[in-house]
Design an enzyme around this catalytic site. Structure first.
Site, PDB file in Angstrom:
ATOM      1  N   CYS A  33      41.501  46.330  42.214  1.00  0.00           N
ATOM      2  CA  CYS A  33      41.096  46.748  43.565  1.00  0.00           C
ATOM      3  C   CYS A  33      42.272  47.282  44.387  1.00  0.00           C
ATOM      4  O   CYS A  33      42.070  47.839  45.455  1.00  0.00           O
ATOM      5  CB  CYS A  33      40.439  45.589  44.303  1.00  0.00           C
ATOM      6  SG  CYS A  33      41.571  44.230  44.560  1.00  0.00           S
ATOM      7  N   CYS A 102      39.969  37.127  42.725  1.00  0.00           N
ATOM      8  CA  CYS A 102      40.732  37.083  43.976  1.00  0.00           C
ATOM      9  C   CYS A 102      41.499  35.772  44.110  1.00  0.00           C
ATOM     10  O   CYS A 102      42.617  35.761  44.602  1.00  0.00           O
ATOM     11  CB  CYS A 102      39.818  37.260  45.171  1.00  0.00           C
ATOM     12  SG  CYS A 102      38.816  38.733  45.077  1.00  0.00           S
TER      13      CYS A 102
END
Ligand code: FES
Length: 123
Positions: A33, A102
């Site tokens: 990302c 994450c």
């Protein structure tokens, strides 16, 4: 999609920002990302006395950055480096599976900071 705890840490992030004094920093990026996280640690003796972070990322990246500071503060370096992505996710009452990468970032960022601290001390 997000638990109350994730939302709380996103809305009221703990220990956010670069501390005025720190001994080492760990930088990690997520190639998928493009998000980036910095974890700063101040070590006293063998313990993490202070910890802060700067994260350019999604809500889960912010929440996991915030949570890892709560999990790691006051711990010895050996205890802190054992914190896993699962520990962080569990402390937040879970993360959506698609967001697990994450929380990986925060655990890796802390490990990097500890690694950099050790390199500095050994010099
Ligand atoms: Fe990039 Fe979460 S989407 S760290």
């Amino acid at each position: 999609m997000y638990t109350q705890k994730v939302i709380d840490h996103f809305m009221n992030p703990r220990n956010k920002g670069k501390p005025r004094e720190y001994d080492a920093v760990g930088k990690v990026g997520n190639p998928i990302c493009g998000d980036v996280m910095y974890i700063y640690i101040k070590v006293n003796g063998n313990r993490i006395e202070n910890i802060g972070w700067e994260t350019m990322g999604c809500a889960a990246a912010i929440s996991t950055s915030s949570m890892i500071t709560e999990l790691a503060r006051g711990k010895t370096l050996e205890e802190a480096e054992k914190i896993t992505k699962k520990d962080i996710a569990d402390a937040l009452d879970g993360l959506p599976p698609i967001k697990m990468h994450c929380s990986n970032l925060a655990a890796d960022g802390l490990k990097k900071a500890i690694e950099n601290y050790r390199k500095k001390v050994e010099k």
